[in-house]
Motif scaffolding. Structure first.
Motif, PDB file in Angstrom:
ATOM      1  N   VAL A 140      38.400  50.320  46.471  1.00 11.63           N
ATOM      2  CA  VAL A 140      38.233  50.529  45.024  1.00 11.63           C
ATOM      3  C   VAL A 140      37.243  51.666  44.761  1.00 11.63           C
ATOM      4  O   VAL A 140      37.482  52.519  43.900  1.00 11.63           O
ATOM      5  CB  VAL A 140      37.800  49.221  44.323  1.00 11.63           C
ATOM      6  CG1 VAL A 140      37.412  49.474  42.871  1.00 11.63           C
ATOM      7  CG2 VAL A 140      38.913  48.183  44.406  1.00 11.63           C
ATOM      8  N   ASP A 141      36.152  51.703  45.511  1.00  7.86           N
ATOM      9  CA  ASP A 141      35.189  52.800  45.363  1.00  7.86           C
ATOM     10  C   ASP A 141      35.868  54.146  45.628  1.00  7.86           C
ATOM     11  O   ASP A 141      35.645  55.121  44.898  1.00  7.86           O
ATOM     12  CB  ASP A 141      34.007  52.630  46.319  1.00  7.86           C
ATOM     13  CG  ASP A 141      33.089  51.481  45.947  1.00  7.86           C
ATOM     14  OD1 ASP A 141      33.151  50.991  44.809  1.00  7.86           O
ATOM     15  OD2 ASP A 141      32.300  51.069  46.828  1.00  7.86           O
ATOM     16  N   ILE A 192      46.163  41.638  39.549  1.00  7.30           N
ATOM     17  CA  ILE A 192      44.769  42.081  39.467  1.00  7.30           C
ATOM     18  C   ILE A 192      44.249  41.662  38.103  1.00  7.30           C
ATOM     19  O   ILE A 192      44.861  41.955  37.085  1.00  7.30           O
ATOM     20  CB  ILE A 192      44.644  43.612  39.621  1.00  7.30           C
ATOM     21  CG1 ILE A 192      45.253  44.081  40.945  1.00  7.30           C
ATOM     22  CG2 ILE A 192      43.179  44.037  39.531  1.00  7.30           C
ATOM     23  CD1 ILE A 192      45.370  45.594  41.068  1.00  7.30           C
ATOM     24  N   GLU A 193      43.129  40.976  38.092  1.00  6.20           N
ATOM     25  CA  GLU A 193      42.488  40.549  36.847  1.00  6.20           C
ATOM     26  C   GLU A 193      41.207  41.351  36.676  1.00  6.20           C
ATOM     27  O   GLU A 193      40.524  41.637  37.656  1.00  6.20           O
ATOM     28  CB  GLU A 193      42.131  39.056  36.912  1.00  6.20           C
ATOM     29  CG  GLU A 193      43.306  38.121  37.079  1.00  6.20           C
ATOM     30  CD  GLU A 193      44.024  37.833  35.783  1.00  6.20           C
ATOM     31  OE1 GLU A 193      43.402  37.952  34.707  1.00  6.20           O
ATOM     32  OE2 GLU A 193      45.215  37.489  35.844  1.00  6.20           O
ATOM     33  N   GLY A 194      40.882  41.708  35.458  1.00  8.43           N
ATOM     34  CA  GLY A 194      39.612  42.386  35.234  1.00  8.43           C
ATOM     35  C   GLY A 194      39.691  43.438  34.154  1.00  8.43           C
ATOM     36  O   GLY A 194      40.580  43.417  33.298  1.00  8.43           O
ATOM     37  N   ALA A 254      33.709  52.270  34.812  1.00  6.31           N
ATOM     38  CA  ALA A 254      33.273  51.039  35.470  1.00  6.31           C
ATOM     39  C   ALA A 254      34.479  50.130  35.620  1.00  6.31           C
ATOM     40  O   ALA A 254      35.235  49.925  34.666  1.00  6.31           O
ATOM     41  CB  ALA A 254      32.183  50.346  34.669  1.00  6.31           C
ATOM     42  N   ALA A 255      34.673  49.607  36.803  1.00  2.00           N
ATOM     43  CA  ALA A 255      35.777  48.692  37.083  1.00  2.00           C
ATOM     44  C   ALA A 255      35.204  47.355  37.532  1.00  2.00           C
ATOM     45  O   ALA A 255      34.298  47.312  38.368  1.00  2.00           O
ATOM     46  CB  ALA A 255      36.681  49.265  38.168  1.00  2.00           C
ATOM     47  N   GLU A 256      35.714  46.292  36.949  1.00  2.00           N
ATOM     48  CA  GLU A 256      35.398  44.912  37.359  1.00  2.00           C
ATOM     49  C   GLU A 256      36.741  44.262  37.666  1.00  2.00           C
ATOM     50  O   GLU A 256      37.508  43.967  36.739  1.00  2.00           O
ATOM     51  CB  GLU A 256      34.714  44.148  36.220  1.00  2.00           C
ATOM     52  CG  GLU A 256      33.362  44.665  35.832  1.00  2.00           C
ATOM     53  CD  GLU A 256      32.250  44.057  36.658  1.00  2.00           C
ATOM     54  OE1 GLU A 256      32.492  43.048  37.341  1.00  2.00           O
ATOM     55  OE2 GLU A 256      31.142  44.609  36.625  1.00  2.00           O
ATOM     56  N   LEU A 257      37.044  44.076  38.943  1.00  2.00           N
ATOM     57  CA  LEU A 257      38.380  43.647  39.333  1.00  2.00           C
ATOM     58  C   LEU A 257      38.343  42.457  40.279  1.00  2.00           C
ATOM     59  O   LEU A 257      37.495  42.387  41.168  1.00  2.00           O
ATOM     60  CB  LEU A 257      39.122  44.810  40.008  1.00  2.00           C
ATOM     61  CG  LEU A 257      39.181  46.120  39.224  1.00  2.00           C
ATOM     62  CD1 LEU A 257      39.716  47.238  40.093  1.00  2.00           C
ATOM     63  CD2 LEU A 257      40.014  45.952  37.965  1.00  2.00           C
ATOM     64  N   MET A 282      34.595  39.147  42.894  1.00  3.92           N
ATOM     65  CA  MET A 282      34.779  40.194  41.902  1.00  3.92           C
ATOM     66  C   MET A 282      34.288  41.507  42.506  1.00  3.92           C
ATOM     67  O   MET A 282      33.195  41.583  43.041  1.00  3.92           O
ATOM     68  CB  MET A 282      33.989  39.837  40.646  1.00  3.92           C
ATOM     69  CG  MET A 282      34.053  40.846  39.539  1.00  3.92           C
ATOM     70  SD  MET A 282      35.542  40.919  38.546  1.00  3.92           S
ATOM     71  CE  MET A 282      35.579  39.342  37.740  1.00  3.92           C
ATOM     72  N   ILE A 283      35.106  42.519  42.393  1.00 14.27           N
ATOM     73  CA  ILE A 283      34.770  43.855  42.877  1.00 14.27           C
ATOM     74  C   ILE A 283      34.244  44.655  41.691  1.00 14.27           C
ATOM     75  O   ILE A 283      34.869  44.684  40.634  1.00 14.27           O
ATOM     76  CB  ILE A 283      36.015  44.555  43.468  1.00 14.27           C
ATOM     77  CG1 ILE A 283      36.623  43.747  44.616  1.00 14.27           C
ATOM     78  CG2 ILE A 283      35.688  45.977  43.881  1.00 14.27           C
ATOM     79  CD1 ILE A 283      35.746  43.597  45.823  1.00 14.27           C
TER      80      ILE A 283
END
Length: 150
Positions: free
Chosen positions: A126-127, A84-86, A104-107, A1-2
């Motif tokens: 992603v950052d 992509i899930e999250g 905030a991203a949770e991917l 998880m990213i």
């Protein structure tokens, strides 16, 4: 998880910032890897869902999004499914002279991506997307504030 997160402050009220981010078509302006948003429909509760196409390292990723939390003008959460899930979460808080927006991203990315790129490279990508989104969002909203003279 990213996981990636960042904050920015803009010189518009929370409702203005929320309205801009809540329009899913504006996301294509903010995220360089987001190629297309289409098929957007609005449900009876005012939340939206649609389809996305995203490109990462030459890999096309498609799926669906839906607004899983919509608390205008304070919170917007979009859930992603498909390649992509999250979730992608935006919080809007009144600040002196404007609004602080927290992203905030949770991917989770598919094996087709992780087989080509180490997880640290995906994290860096992603950052970078989030930092670009913040800079672009600031430019759009501050320009809007200048044009309307708020």
């Amino acid at each position: 998880m990213i996981h990636s997160e960042a904050d920015l402050t803009v010189s518009v009220p929370p409702r203005t910032a929320f309205a801009f981010v809540a329009d899913p078509y504006n996301l294509v302006k903010l995220l360089p890897g987001l190629i297309d948003v289409r098929g957007v429909s609005e449900r009876s509760d005012g939340t939206r869902r649609g389809r996305y196409q995203y490109e990462l390292a030459g890999i096309s990723l498609t799926g669906a999004f839906e607004e899983s939390q919509y608390e205008e003008p304070a919170l917007l959460v979009r859930s992603l499914s498909g390649a992509i899930e999250g979730t992608w979460r935006y919080r809007f808080e009144e600040a002196p002279g404007g609004t602080t927006i927290s992203h905030a991203a949770e991917l989770e990315f598919p094996e087709t991506v992780l087989d080509r790129l180490p997880e640290l490279a995906v994290q860096a990508y992603v950052d970078g997307e989030l930092q670009t989104a913040i800079a672009t969002l600031r430019a759009f909203l501050n320009a809007e504030e200048s044009e309307t003279g708020q």
